[in-house]
Design an enzyme around this catalytic site. Structure first.
Site, PDB file in Angstrom:
ATOM      1  N   CYS A 133       0.844  -1.194   0.000  1.00 31.27           N
ATOM      2  CA  CYS A 133       0.000   0.000   0.000  1.00 31.27           C
ATOM      3  C   CYS A 133       0.882   1.248   0.000  1.00 31.27           C
ATOM      4  O   CYS A 133       2.038   1.215   0.419  1.00 31.27           O
ATOM      5  CB  CYS A 133      -0.966  -0.007   1.179  1.00 31.27           C
ATOM      6  SG  CYS A 133      -0.218  -0.285   2.796  1.00 31.27           S
ATOM      7  N   SER A 167       3.325  -2.232   4.042  1.00 33.39           N
ATOM      8  CA  SER A 167       3.260  -0.779   3.858  1.00 33.39           C
ATOM      9  C   SER A 167       4.474  -0.301   3.086  1.00 33.39           C
ATOM     10  O   SER A 167       5.555  -0.897   3.153  1.00 33.39           O
ATOM     11  CB  SER A 167       3.234  -0.075   5.214  1.00 33.39           C
ATOM     12  OG  SER A 167       4.520  -0.129   5.825  1.00 33.39           O
ATOM     13  N   ASP A 168       4.305   0.790   2.325  1.00 31.69           N
ATOM     14  CA  ASP A 168       5.489   1.485   1.857  1.00 31.69           C
ATOM     15  C   ASP A 168       6.215   1.992   3.095  1.00 31.69           C
ATOM     16  O   ASP A 168       5.623   2.168   4.169  1.00 31.69           O
ATOM     17  CB  ASP A 168       5.104   2.631   0.917  1.00 31.69           C
ATOM     18  CG  ASP A 168       6.247   3.016  -0.014  1.00 31.69           C
ATOM     19  OD1 ASP A 168       7.399   2.628   0.253  1.00 31.69           O
ATOM     20  OD2 ASP A 168       5.997   3.703  -1.019  1.00 31.69           O
ATOM     21  N   CYS A 169       7.494   2.247   2.957  1.00 33.90           N
ATOM     22  CA  CYS A 169       8.325   2.421   4.150  1.00 33.90           C
ATOM     23  C   CYS A 169       7.935   3.660   4.949  1.00 33.90           C
ATOM     24  O   CYS A 169       7.967   4.777   4.442  1.00 33.90           O
ATOM     25  CB  CYS A 169       9.788   2.439   3.764  1.00 33.90           C
ATOM     26  SG  CYS A 169      10.279   0.815   3.136  1.00 33.90           S
ATOM     27  N   SER A 228       4.906   4.243   6.007  1.00 31.75           N
ATOM     28  CA  SER A 228       3.574   4.736   5.658  1.00 31.75           C
ATOM     29  C   SER A 228       2.675   4.899   6.876  1.00 31.75           C
ATOM     30  O   SER A 228       1.869   5.842   6.940  1.00 31.75           O
ATOM     31  CB  SER A 228       2.895   3.791   4.658  1.00 31.75           C
ATOM     32  OG  SER A 228       3.433   3.933   3.383  1.00 31.75           O
TER      33      SER A 228
END
Length: 773
Positions: A261, A294-296, A298
């Site tokens: 995401c 998650s994107d880092c 996020s």
């Protein structure tokens, strides 16, 4: 044969020891301690989660039952903690393999026995090949090298690639990472590359791929708006028929092991906290067999920067309850226990998230007590001659010929013995591999490649692609006057377009355009303009300049890019690439803010991508020339009429009496009516062997579906190689539900009744679609 067996076959003890030591150096097994379930560990070898003969879900539940809450929580983040009492090692989930194993993430490192890995062309270039088998083969090679590096203890098995976002706006700095602007192409690329990476061993995984960034993520930093604060306002129509299409294909067709995401919000809600996007859609509708990451940072972003929740514990709970399984970053490790204590989460919520990641690890064989079927892969399987050749071939197939006035190309080594090689990208290395790249095996620059065919006169002309001065122009002009031909290698690099860096315009930076024009005026031979870039460039000046004989777009062509460019310029390879994105004129950016997500044209807003854009282009989507010529014909007369059967004939009149004169796909018996085969005969009418992409576009009838606005849409494409003077037949199956459907304003797929036009090159075929009553 094992190292011990090799040693036993040798009688001399000293030699045997030396052989054993050398064998161990090259053995993948010896370089990495087992992640879990070491047969030599008497404390753990009897545990049920180590029993490879048991179903994976049974093993996962057994392991979950042995972990404390704190141990579980420390495994919700990318740098998952070891559990020594159960013989489980720590694990770094974050590795990258966008177009080769990369050291961008902390999970992979180069050095020692692994100084580099094969660096294929950047994705936008590979996408221009429109060759699905190539995409899958690259994935297979990348996963071979990834497994070899894992065996050597320097990489992981979970790769957060590919990026399948739509290249919606030509200014996006990360457009280079994507397969372009068309959702069907992006979906086919996603499924093909993922299959190559993950292998075909049923539920077992070679490596675990991840499709990112879900969803409507395609703005990094533009005009004061950054990705951490951007709320993408997207209609259900655009979500369904553009932004979500590649992700659905990645999950449903590619069976990807993970989806990431994104940072942005979609319609006011962070994607990593949106239960409808994650739990209901990815896992529910599309049936993801894997984990959501998650994107880092996020989760940290939507708490600290978007202020979506009041407390960090609420943010942790919101993400996990929405369906997030793994946090890239420390946020969940810090705040999840507090969320449980406050009653915002239950331990069972944590178990559900952890079960998804543990299942993927077990599918990878990490709990099997050995390195499995890929244990033999090691340093000798990285940067092999075959892999390097594939990188070269991928560049050949992706490079696009945009102009070739008077058949100026290919050059002749006999007639063009001296070539002036000019431009800031003429002798670059790292520029050719774009972003999210690793350490390449080796490089062949454009200058080096051209030097294999002719004597070269080299002048940079500019100090870098920013080209802030014209001090070097005189020397460049002098070289062009002396040479038999001139190659200008211009364009962009990561200082102009990159992650966190969107462009403000579409022109060549600085004085580059002046350099091209002045050198073209000075040159006594043909002038070839080669462009390196991820996004499109408005080069109308060169397109219209008769002194610029040819234009080539090389994208970012990978470690062998210079060799591929030279091979095409001198005719050792025939270009067959096609543009995977529209090239707009510079004035487009003044009409279209990056923050507007709408795809369809409306009022003064011209729309986006070839599917909806109303306006002039520099070069259209799908454009690309060849040194030969191809014609199309329909080998057999295709059907002129299709009847769509309905689930409930009693409701047919109700459905058809609607103002849209269309049928919801959900109301049709899609499996009951036949597919329509389309046989396209491709003839090579020129003098060169070549590859050609057959595009099949569908143009729906204009029958009143509100807000449709589509010009045409790609429904199929096939790559075919045809020798000079020969013919090949390509067959495409037209499926009314899949290919002739459109999406209405509510995000529902419908099949319009009436005449659908198929476009195949210059050919048009009309199909009358009507209900079966």
């Amino acid at each position: 044969m094992s190292c011990n067996n090799k040693a036993l076959l040798i009688g001399n003890k000293v030699v045997a020891i030396l052989v054993l030591l050398l064998c161990l150096v090259h053995s993948s097994v010896s370089l990495r301690p087992l992640f879990a379930c070491d047969p030599a560990n008497g404390l753990t070898r009897t545990l049920r989660f180590c029993k490879v003969n048991l179903p994976i879900h049974v093993r996962v539940q057994d392991l979950l039952g042995r972990l404390t809450l704190q141990e579980k929580i420390r495994n919700l983040v990318n740098n998952a903690a070891a559990v020594p009492r159960l013989g489980i090692g720590g694990y770094e989930w974050w590795s990258e393999a966008l177009h080769g194993v990369s050291d961008v993430g902390p999970g992979a490192k180069f050095g020692g026995a692994f100084p580099g890995a094969t660096s294929f062309p950047q994705v936008i270039t590979t996408a221009a090949s429109f060759n699905q088998s190539l995409w899958e083969e690259i994935g297979r090679v990348v996963s071979d090298e990834a497994r070899a590096m894992y065996n050597g203890g320097v990489a992981g098995l979970t790769y957060w690639s590919p990026n399948v976002n739509i290249l919606r706006d030509p200014r996006w700095g990360r457009g280079q990472e994507t397969p372009g602007e068309d959702p069907v192409v992006a979906g086919k690329y996603a499924a093909s590359y993922v299959r190559g990476l993950q292998g075909a061993a049923g539920n077992r995984l070679k490596v675990a791929a991840c499709c990112k960034h879900y969803t409507a993520y395609d703005l990094d930093n533009w005009n004061g708006v950054d990705r951490f604060h951007f709320n993408a306002k997207v209609t259900q129509q655009d979500l369904e028929d553009t932004y979500n299409v590649p992700f659905r294909s990645c999950v449903s067709e590619g069976n990807v092991a993970s989806v990431m995401c994104s940072y942005n919000q979609v319609n006011g809600k962070p994607t990593c906290a949106d239960e409808n996007l994650l739990k209901n859609t990815i896992r529910g509708q599309w049936r993801l067999n894997g984990y959501i990451v998650s994107d880092c940072d996020s989760v940290d972003v939507f708490f600290n920067q978007q202020h979506y929740t009041t407390t960090p514990e609420e943010a942790a709970a919101a993400s996990i309850k929405a369906g997030l399984d793994l946090d890239c970053g420390p946020f969940l490790a810090i705040f999840t226990e507090g969320a449980v204590k406050k009653g915002l989460l239950t331990e069972n919520d944590v178990n559900l998230a952890l079960a998804n990641t543990l299942t993927v690890q077990m599918r990878l064989g990490m709990f099997d007590g050995n390195l499995g079927p890929y244990a033999n892969l090691g340093p000798r399987d990285v940067c092999t001659p075959a892999h390097k050749h594939l990188a070269l071939e991928a560049a050949h197939q992706g490079i696009v010929l945009l102009k070739n006035a008077g058949r100026s190309l290919p050059l002749s080594p006999r007639r063009h013995r001296t070539v002036a090689v000019i431009g800031p990208n003429s002798d670059v290395t790292e520029t050719m591999i774009g972003n999210y790249a690793g350490k390449a095996c080796s490089y062949t620059t454009p200058l080096q490649g051209i030097s294999r065919y002719a004597r070269t006169l080299h002048q940079a002309g500019c100090a870098g692609v920013s080209c802030k001065g014209n001090q070097g122009f005189g020397a460049a002009e002098a070289a062009a006057r002396e040479a038999d031909a001139t190659v200008l290698v211009m364009g962009l690099d990561q200082s102009i377009e990159a992650e966190t860096r969107d462009r403000t315009g579409l022109l060549l930076p600085g004085y580059q355009q002046d350099l091209v024009t002045r050198v073209a005026q000075a040159s006594r031979g043909p002038v070839i303009l080669v462009l390196m870039s991820g996004g499109p460039i408005d080069v109308t000046f060169a397109k219209n300049d008769p002194r610029v004989a040819a234009i080539i777009w090389a994208g970012y062509p990978g470690q062998a890019g210079g060799a591929a460019i030279a091979n095409i310029i001198f005719g050792a390879a025939n270009p067959g690439g096609k543009l995977p994105m529209t090239w707009y004129p510079q004035d487009y950016v003044a009409k279209v803010p990056m923050t507007v997500m709408a795809m369809r044209a409306s009022g003064n807003y011209p729309g986006r991508t070839y599917r909806f854009y109303k306006g002039p282009v520099v070069f259209p989507f799908g454009f690309g020339l060849s040194y030969t010529t191809f014609t199309h014909s329909l080998a057999q007369s295709p059907l002129a009429q299709l009847s769509v059967s309905l689930h409930n004939l009693n409701s047919a009149h109700t459905i058809l009496n609607s103002s849209s004169n269309s049928i919801k796909v959900s109301h049709t018996n899609c499996d009951s009516f036949p597919k329509m085969p389309l046989h396209v005969e491709v003839s090579n009418t020129g003098e060169f062997d070549g590859t050609h992409t057959v595009f099949v576009f569908a143009e729906p009838p204009r029958n009143g579906i509100k807000g449709l606005g589509v010009n045409k849409q790609l429904i199929a494409f096939e790559k075919v190689h045809v020798t000079a003077g020969a013919k090949r037949t390509v067959q495409v199956q037209i499926d009314a539900c899949k290919h002739l459907g459109v999406v209405d304003e509510y995000g529902k797929r419908r099949i319009p009744m009436g005449e659908h036009k198929l476009h195949i090159g210059d050919l048009k075929h009309t199909i009358l679609v009507q209900p079966q009553l």
